[in-house]
Design a protein around this motif. Structure first.
Motif, PDB file in Angstrom:
ATOM      1  N   ILE A 222       0.877  -1.173   0.000  1.00 12.22           N
ATOM      2  CA  ILE A 222       0.000   0.000   0.000  1.00 12.22           C
ATOM      3  C   ILE A 222       0.912   1.219   0.000  1.00 12.22           C
ATOM      4  CG2 ILE A 222      -1.723   1.341   1.278  1.00 12.22           C
ATOM      5  CD1 ILE A 222      -2.750  -1.377   2.366  1.00 12.22           C
ATOM      6  N   ASN A 224       0.134   5.201  -0.926  1.00 15.07           N
ATOM      7  CA  ASN A 224      -0.673   6.307  -1.442  1.00 15.07           C
ATOM      8  C   ASN A 224      -0.345   7.568  -0.659  1.00 15.07           C
ATOM      9  OD1 ASN A 224      -2.579   8.119  -2.324  1.00 15.07           O
ATOM     10  ND2 ASN A 224      -4.286   6.675  -2.268  1.00 15.07           N
ATOM     11  N   GLN A 230      -4.612   5.702   4.167  1.00  8.75           N
ATOM     12  CA  GLN A 230      -4.557   4.326   3.671  1.00  8.75           C
ATOM     13  C   GLN A 230      -3.379   3.552   4.266  1.00  8.75           C
ATOM     14  OE1 GLN A 230      -7.149   3.482   2.328  1.00  8.75           O
ATOM     15  NE2 GLN A 230      -7.972   5.073   1.016  1.00  8.75           N
ATOM     16  N   ALA A 236      -7.940   3.023   6.941  1.00  7.38           N
ATOM     17  CA  ALA A 236      -8.028   2.738   5.511  1.00  7.38           C
ATOM     18  C   ALA A 236      -9.449   2.385   5.100  1.00  7.38           C
ATOM     19  CB  ALA A 236      -7.087   1.593   5.153  1.00  7.38           C
ATOM     20  N   VAL A 240      -9.422  -1.116   0.583  1.00  4.40           N
ATOM     21  CA  VAL A 240      -7.984  -1.235   0.757  1.00  4.40           C
ATOM     22  C   VAL A 240      -7.663  -2.282   1.819  1.00  4.40           C
ATOM     23  CG1 VAL A 240      -5.895  -0.030   1.528  1.00  4.40           C
ATOM     24  CG2 VAL A 240      -7.435   1.061  -0.103  1.00  4.40           C
ATOM     25  N   ASP A 244      -5.392  -5.553   1.048  1.00  2.40           N
ATOM     26  CA  ASP A 244      -4.237  -5.957   1.839  1.00  2.40           C
ATOM     27  C   ASP A 244      -4.318  -7.437   2.214  1.00  2.40           C
ATOM     28  OD1 ASP A 244      -1.829  -5.146   3.586  1.00  2.40           O
ATOM     29  OD2 ASP A 244      -3.193  -6.011   5.062  1.00  2.40           O
ATOM     30  N   GLY A 271      -9.602  -2.456  -4.511  1.00  2.00           N
ATOM     31  CA  GLY A 271      -8.818  -1.598  -3.633  1.00  2.00           C
ATOM     32  C   GLY A 271      -7.491  -1.166  -4.201  1.00  2.00           C
ATOM     33  N   GLN A 274      -6.949   2.648  -5.004  1.00  6.74           N
ATOM     34  CA  GLN A 274      -6.913   3.455  -3.779  1.00  6.74           C
ATOM     35  C   GLN A 274      -5.595   3.246  -3.030  1.00  6.74           C
ATOM     36  OE1 GLN A 274     -10.566   3.224  -1.316  1.00  6.74           O
ATOM     37  NE2 GLN A 274     -11.433   2.066  -3.020  1.00  6.74           N
ATOM     38  N   ALA A 275      -5.048   2.061  -3.136  1.00  8.19           N
ATOM     39  CA  ALA A 275      -3.787   1.750  -2.462  1.00  8.19           C
ATOM     40  C   ALA A 275      -2.587   2.243  -3.241  1.00  8.19           C
ATOM     41  CB  ALA A 275      -3.676   0.236  -2.243  1.00  8.19           C
TER      42      ALA A 275
END
Length: 313
Positions: A222, A224, A230, A236, A240, A244, A271, A274-275
């Motif tokens: 991850i 971001n 996040q 998060a 996300v 993970d 996700g 976004q990650a």
């Protein structure tokens, strides 16, 4: 399925790794951020996730000694999310002293005064180039007289040669400020969103594992910087958090074709975007998986955003 998250659990996982110096596994590891080496960060979320007293820092302090004791490597070949090239692998050839590349900006002076002493190895660098050429891929040596290429995502103040912070920051925790008996060579990853391409980057050098060489690929699952929440599991987004969890599940599949497809599908997960606004911190996972394609897989730690996974166990 439960994976190691606490110190006692990851130490148990280290102990359970087979001691096979004749064929060392390849490892993906969370390389963290510069905040790992000092208690300063502009955001408290980052300090907690990537600070010097957090789980990742404590894991790395255990990880390095465990690797040295278990495998007694003759050399280390490392891939970092922070060095991308297109089509041609660049391989460091820095001689008796690997310089450091402070490829970050806006930090306190302390971060630009860091020391990590290590040496390169011309024979190992040439062996890496040879393996890429045998696999039908282009590769070249990169000397201290050459500047590093940049992908346009960052604006480093002093472009130049050297081990970037995705290498020397975690290595300081893993090996201390100096490692003089194990040479280190860094290789670029492929600047591509196609996971197959970075899988091939790792697969081409898999023979090194039978030659006493430790292959490490560092990134973050991850990453971001546009949305620092996040980085914190409790803050998060649900997508996300599920992403993970999906990473370790996909990487742990026992059958190669199933594992490969499941890992490739991770970049289509709800996700993922976004990650990862960009993919460079994620694709080192494929480098390690390619280098350790044959054999089993073991998750050594499932630290949120920064797991460590052994391929080719």
């Amino acid at each position: 399925m439960s994976f190691p998250k606490t110190q006692s659990e990851w130490r148990t996982a280290f102990d359970s790794l087979p001691s096979t110096p004749e064929k060392i596994p390849a490892f993906f590891f969370g390389h963290g951020s510069p905040s790992l080496i000092a208690g300063q960060a502009s955001n408290p979320v980052m300090l907690k996730a990537m600070g010097p007293e957090g789980d990742l820092a404590n894991f790395l302090r255990d990880f390095g000694p465990a690797l040295r004791a278990k495998y007694k490597p003759k050399g280390i070949v490392v891939f970092s999310a922070h060095w991308e090239t297109i089509g041609v692998r660049h391989v460091t050839d820095y001689g008796d002293r690997n310089p450091l590349l402070m490829d970050y900006f806006g930090f306190e002076p302390y971060f630009y005064q860091q020391i990590f002493e290590s040496k390169g190895d011309r024979a190992l660098a040439e062996r890496v180039v040879q393996l890429y050429k045998e696999a039908g891929k282009e590769a070249k040596l990169s000397s201290v007289h050459e500047s590093r290429g940049w992908d346009g995502r960052t604006s480093p103040p002093r472009p130049g040669p050297g081990l970037d912070h995705g290498v020397f920051v975690p290595f300081k925790l893993m090996f201390g400020d100096k490692i003089d008996d194990v040479p280190i060579v860094q290789v670029s990853i492929e600047n591509s969103d196609d996971p197959q391409q970075n899988w091939a980057v790792g697969k081409a050098v898999s023979k090194l594992r039978e030659e006493g060489i430790l292959i490490l690929a560092g990134g973050l699952t991850i990453h971001n910087l546009r949305n620092l929440k996040q980085f914190a599991e409790q803050l998060a987004s649900p997508d996300v958090q599920m992403f993970d969890q999906a990473i370790t599940m996909a990487a742990s599949k026992s059958e190669l074709d199933d594992r490969k497809q499941s890992m490739f599908d991770l970049m289509k997960h709800n996700g993922f975007s976004q990650a990862h606004p960009s993919s460079e911190h994620f694709v080192p996972l494929y480098v390690a998986a390619g280098a350790g394609e044959e054999g089993g897989v073991q998750v050594l730690s499932a630290i949120y955003a920064a797991p460590t996974i052994a391929f080719g166990v």
